[in-house]
Design a protein around this motif. Structure first.
Motif, PDB file in Angstrom:
ATOM      1  N   ALA A 287       5.262 -10.876   2.188  1.00  0.00           N
ATOM      2  CA  ALA A 287       4.715  -9.676   2.826  1.00  0.00           C
ATOM      3  C   ALA A 287       3.292  -9.405   2.346  1.00  0.00           C
ATOM      4  CB  ALA A 287       5.614  -8.480   2.532  1.00  0.00           C
ATOM      5  N   LEU A 288       3.048  -9.574   1.049  1.00  0.00           N
ATOM      6  CA  LEU A 288       1.695  -9.382   0.526  1.00  0.00           C
ATOM      7  C   LEU A 288       0.736 -10.419   1.098  1.00  0.00           C
ATOM      8  CD1 LEU A 288       2.367  -8.563  -3.249  1.00  0.00           C
ATOM      9  CD2 LEU A 288       1.915  -6.982  -1.362  1.00  0.00           C
ATOM     10  N   GLY A 289       1.229 -11.664   1.225  1.00  0.00           N
ATOM     11  CA  GLY A 289       0.387 -12.705   1.807  1.00  0.00           C
ATOM     12  C   GLY A 289       0.030 -12.397   3.251  1.00  0.00           C
ATOM     13  N   LYS A 290       0.980 -11.889   4.009  1.00  0.00           N
ATOM     14  CA  LYS A 290       0.705 -11.538   5.406  1.00  0.00           C
ATOM     15  C   LYS A 290      -0.254 -10.354   5.490  1.00  0.00           C
ATOM     16  CE  LYS A 290       3.774 -12.146   8.613  1.00  0.00           C
ATOM     17  NZ  LYS A 290       4.971 -12.127   9.486  1.00  0.00           N
ATOM     18  N   GLN A 291      -0.072  -9.385   4.582  1.00  0.00           N
ATOM     19  CA  GLN A 291      -0.987  -8.245   4.570  1.00  0.00           C
ATOM     20  C   GLN A 291      -2.410  -8.698   4.261  1.00  0.00           C
ATOM     21  OE1 GLN A 291       0.526  -5.283   1.852  1.00  0.00           O
ATOM     22  NE2 GLN A 291       2.387  -4.935   3.059  1.00  0.00           N
ATOM     23  N   ALA A 292      -2.538  -9.742   3.430  1.00  0.00           N
ATOM     24  CA  ALA A 292      -3.859 -10.273   3.074  1.00  0.00           C
ATOM     25  C   ALA A 292      -4.374 -11.265   4.111  1.00  0.00           C
ATOM     26  CB  ALA A 292      -3.784 -10.945   1.698  1.00  0.00           C
ATOM     27  N   LYS A 293      -3.584 -11.454   5.195  1.00  0.00           N
ATOM     28  CA  LYS A 293      -3.949 -12.353   6.302  1.00  0.00           C
ATOM     29  C   LYS A 293      -4.133 -13.797   5.829  1.00  0.00           C
ATOM     30  CE  LYS A 293      -6.195  -8.663   9.000  1.00  0.00           C
ATOM     31  NZ  LYS A 293      -4.897  -8.200   9.417  1.00  0.00           N
ATOM     32  N   LYS A 294      -3.293 -14.224   4.914  1.00  0.00           N
ATOM     33  CA  LYS A 294      -3.313 -15.612   4.443  1.00  0.00           C
ATOM     34  C   LYS A 294      -2.216 -16.399   5.149  1.00  0.00           C
ATOM     35  CE  LYS A 294      -5.038 -14.630  -0.230  1.00  0.00           C
ATOM     36  NZ  LYS A 294      -6.264 -15.449  -0.131  1.00  0.00           N
ATOM     37  N   SER A 295      -2.436 -17.690   5.329  1.00  0.00           N
ATOM     38  CA  SER A 295      -1.394 -18.541   5.877  1.00  0.00           C
ATOM     39  C   SER A 295      -0.309 -18.726   4.825  1.00  0.00           C
ATOM     40  CB  SER A 295      -1.970 -19.903   6.265  1.00  0.00           C
ATOM     41  OG  SER A 295      -2.387 -20.611   5.105  1.00  0.00           O
ATOM     42  N   ALA A 299      -0.779 -18.995   0.720  1.00  0.00           N
ATOM     43  CA  ALA A 299      -0.056 -18.106  -0.198  1.00  0.00           C
ATOM     44  C   ALA A 299       0.804 -18.912  -1.154  1.00  0.00           C
ATOM     45  CB  ALA A 299       0.806 -17.132   0.599  1.00  0.00           C
ATOM     46  N   ALA A 300       1.475 -19.956  -0.647  1.00  0.00           N
ATOM     47  CA  ALA A 300       2.323 -20.795  -1.497  1.00  0.00           C
ATOM     48  C   ALA A 300       1.504 -21.463  -2.579  1.00  0.00           C
ATOM     49  CB  ALA A 300       3.041 -21.837  -0.636  1.00  0.00           C
ATOM     50  N   ASN A 301       0.312 -21.909  -2.220  1.00  0.00           N
ATOM     51  CA  ASN A 301      -0.561 -22.587  -3.180  1.00  0.00           C
ATOM     52  C   ASN A 301      -1.040 -21.617  -4.265  1.00  0.00           C
ATOM     53  OD1 ASN A 301      -2.166 -24.939  -4.031  1.00  0.00           O
ATOM     54  ND2 ASN A 301      -3.918 -23.677  -3.437  1.00  0.00           N
ATOM     55  N   GLU A 302      -1.449 -20.424  -3.855  1.00  0.00           N
ATOM     56  CA  GLU A 302      -1.983 -19.455  -4.808  1.00  0.00           C
ATOM     57  C   GLU A 302      -0.896 -18.882  -5.711  1.00  0.00           C
ATOM     58  OE1 GLU A 302      -4.429 -16.449  -3.107  1.00  0.00           O
ATOM     59  OE2 GLU A 302      -5.530 -17.858  -1.813  1.00  0.00           O
ATOM     60  N   LEU A 303       0.339 -18.828  -5.211  1.00  0.00           N
ATOM     61  CA  LEU A 303       1.433 -18.226  -5.976  1.00  0.00           C
ATOM     62  C   LEU A 303       2.285 -19.272  -6.688  1.00  0.00           C
ATOM     63  CD1 LEU A 303       2.429 -15.544  -3.342  1.00  0.00           C
ATOM     64  CD2 LEU A 303       1.352 -15.113  -5.552  1.00  0.00           C
ATOM     65  N   ASN A 304       1.769 -20.484  -6.758  1.00  0.00           N
ATOM     66  CA  ASN A 304       2.418 -21.560  -7.515  1.00  0.00           C
ATOM     67  C   ASN A 304       3.798 -21.922  -6.971  1.00  0.00           C
ATOM     68  OD1 ASN A 304       2.329 -23.502  -9.536  1.00  0.00           O
ATOM     69  ND2 ASN A 304       3.395 -22.204 -11.016  1.00  0.00           N
ATOM     70  N   TYR A 305       3.887 -22.039  -5.640  1.00  0.00           N
ATOM     71  CA  TYR A 305       5.109 -22.534  -5.006  1.00  0.00           C
ATOM     72  C   TYR A 305       4.966 -24.043  -4.746  1.00  0.00           C
ATOM     73  CZ  TYR A 305       7.325 -17.997  -4.129  1.00  0.00           C
ATOM     74  OH  TYR A 305       7.960 -16.787  -4.269  1.00  0.00           O
ATOM     75  N   LYS A 306       4.408 -24.744  -5.697  1.00  0.00           N
ATOM     76  CA  LYS A 306       4.157 -26.166  -5.548  1.00  0.00           C
ATOM     77  C   LYS A 306       5.463 -26.908  -5.254  1.00  0.00           C
ATOM     78  CE  LYS A 306       2.001 -30.106  -7.870  1.00  0.00           C
ATOM     79  NZ  LYS A 306       1.349 -30.593  -9.112  1.00  0.00           N
ATOM     80  N   GLY A 307       5.445 -27.681  -4.177  1.00  0.00           N
ATOM     81  CA  GLY A 307       6.626 -28.424  -3.771  1.00  0.00           C
ATOM     82  C   GLY A 307       7.686 -27.563  -3.123  1.00  0.00           C
ATOM     83  N   VAL A 318      10.369 -13.876   7.918  1.00  0.00           N
ATOM     84  CA  VAL A 318      11.171 -12.664   7.767  1.00  0.00           C
ATOM     85  C   VAL A 318      10.301 -11.447   7.483  1.00  0.00           C
ATOM     86  CG1 VAL A 318      12.962 -11.528   6.384  1.00  0.00           C
ATOM     87  CG2 VAL A 318      13.180 -13.953   6.966  1.00  0.00           C
ATOM     88  N   ALA A 319       9.347 -11.622   6.574  1.00  0.00           N
ATOM     89  CA  ALA A 319       8.573 -10.479   6.078  1.00  0.00           C
ATOM     90  C   ALA A 319       7.641  -9.930   7.145  1.00  0.00           C
ATOM     91  CB  ALA A 319       7.772 -10.907   4.850  1.00  0.00           C
ATOM     92  N   GLY A 320       7.714  -8.645   7.345  1.00  0.00           N
ATOM     93  CA  GLY A 320       6.797  -7.971   8.264  1.00  0.00           C
ATOM     94  C   GLY A 320       5.791  -7.161   7.480  1.00  0.00           C
ATOM     95  N   THR A 321       5.175  -6.233   8.144  1.00  0.00           N
ATOM     96  CA  THR A 321       4.203  -5.370   7.471  1.00  0.00           C
ATOM     97  C   THR A 321       4.954  -4.198   6.860  1.00  0.00           C
ATOM     98  OG1 THR A 321       2.507  -6.002   9.054  1.00  0.00           O
ATOM     99  CG2 THR A 321       2.114  -4.019   7.755  1.00  0.00           C
ATOM    100  N   VAL A 322       5.089  -4.206   5.559  1.00  0.00           N
ATOM    101  CA  VAL A 322       5.803  -3.159   4.823  1.00  0.00           C
ATOM    102  C   VAL A 322       4.835  -2.585   3.802  1.00  0.00           C
ATOM    103  CG1 VAL A 322       7.746  -2.641   3.304  1.00  0.00           C
ATOM    104  CG2 VAL A 322       8.005  -4.347   5.117  1.00  0.00           C
ATOM    105  N   PRO A 323       4.762  -1.259   3.665  1.00  0.00           N
ATOM    106  CA  PRO A 323       3.847  -0.675   2.682  1.00  0.00           C
ATOM    107  C   PRO A 323       4.082  -1.253   1.287  1.00  0.00           C
ATOM    108  CG  PRO A 323       4.760   1.034   4.095  1.00  0.00           C
ATOM    109  CD  PRO A 323       5.492  -0.238   4.429  1.00  0.00           C
TER     110      PRO A 323
END
Length: 363
Positions: A287-295, A299-307, A318-323
């Motif tokens: 949700a934070l990645g979508k709010q920041a308009k990142k693909s 987002a996976a790369n920046e948040l260390n979701y390697k692999g 799933v995640a929409g725009t949530v405050p």
């Protein structure tokens, strides 16, 4: 009358409808699918508001909790025996009816009603396997009240036992589904997939679709073992992920219902808590990645979701725009819940149920 799954499906396709059904067994997907088909056959969508009543009785209910108890026979008979409201038929669904929760008089009232259901009503009773293993479930079915219920429905309507398919049949279904989607799944990998989803037909369907979507662009569309290991979560993770999604979408009643299903499978409560927290963190990051308009890949790369970029991709779906404040409050609730898990002697299911209620109250 006792029918197998094939005959039940043929009757529904032909538009045949009995006055009472009892669907029970190990395969919850088939029980729920045929319950839905029967309900739709009995009452059209536009007639449901006044002519359809569902009772979602939680697995592992207790006589000590009023809300857990099946409806009183007076309430049930008033609906069943009443005249349909601008429709041909009324329908009542009793999901996961546990006859042990009915005292002698109430149970006899149920039996009397099932022996005299008017032609303008259909009663659908289901009983999924909420026990630790098949042997205990079979013992439950052999108890006097349950035997009498089965015998009564057998005389007055349709009884159908719906159990899990053999592994070989699940393998064949997965191979055929992949083939129709232009993908190739070997027998060896089909067996691994069937075992990975715990023999669950519903999970087999959704996970096969996911694998086909992922592998369709590959030469020959071959689905390999490493794809299954990467994309198909183990059973507990899959179940808990559904709870996280329902919470995220605000469908809190459904989340509680799914929590009952997970506890019925006798998963360790601590594992449930860990999986729920992990999935919620994934959704929070998405949700934070979508709010920041990142693909999702960025987002996976920046948040260390390697692999594990596929995890972020699924979460993005799933995640929409949530405050952000609401997201933070939800995670704080889960953090406090985890502390109660480690420090309190309170029943852990109740702790998790309270967490879901607390999440529901966040504005």
């Amino acid at each position: 009358m006792r029918l197998n799954e094939q005959r039940l499906g043929e009757d529904i396709k032909a538009g045949k409808l009995a006055r009472v059904y009892l669907l029970y067994g190990d395969e919850d997907f088939l029980i729920r699918m045929y319950t839905d088909k029967l309900t739709r056959l009995a009452v059209a969508d536009e007639e449901r508001e006044m002519n359809l009543v569902r009772y979602f009785l939680a697995a592992g209910s207790s006589k000590d909790v009023k809300e857990d108890l099946p409806p009183k026979i007076s309430e049930l008979s008033d609906f069943v025996e009443g005249v349909p409201f601008f429709a041909e038929r009324k329908c009542v669904v009793l999901k996961n009816l546990d006859t042990d929760l009915l005292d002698k008089d109430e149970f006899e009232g149920y039996i009397a009603l099932l022996n005299d259901i008017p032609d303008t009503s259909t009663v659908i009773i289901t009983r999924e396997n909420t026990e630790e293993d098949a042997k205990k479930f079979k013992e439950k079915l052999e108890k006097a009240k349950m035997r009498k219920l089965i015998e009564t429905v057998d005389v007055n309507g349709i009884v159908c036992e719906l159990n899990k398919f053999p592994t070989e049949r699940l393998m064949g279904m997965a191979i055929s589904k992949c083939s129709r989607a232009g993908c190739e799944l070997s027998e060896e990998n089909a067996r691994f997939l069937a075992e990975r989803v715990g023999g669950s037909l519903s999970l087999l369907q959704t996970e096969t679709e996911k694998l086909c979507a992922y592998c369709n662009g590959r030469q020959n569309g071959e689905i390999m073992r490493k794809d299954i290991e990467a994309l198909v979560p183990k059973l507990i993770e899959n179940k808990v992920y559904e709870i996280a999604k329902e919470l995220f979408y605000g469908r809190f009643s459904r989340a509680l219902e799914l929590l009952d299903d997970v506890f019925a499978l006798r998963f360790d409560p601590t594992r449930i808590m860990q999986a729920l927290s992990g999935h919620f963190v994934d959704l929070y990051f998405a949700a934070l990645g979508k709010q920041a308009k990142k693909s999702y890949s960025a987002a996976a790369n920046e948040l260390n979701y390697k692999g594990r970029s596929f995890v972020m991709k699924n979460a993005y779906g799933v995640a929409g725009t949530v405050p952000e404040r609401r997201l933070a409050d939800w995670l704080a609730i889960l953090y406090d819940t985890n502390k109660r898990f480690n420090s309190s002697a309170e029943d852990k299911k109740r702790i998790l149920e309270r967490a879901i209620v607390e999440i529901a109250t966040v504005n």
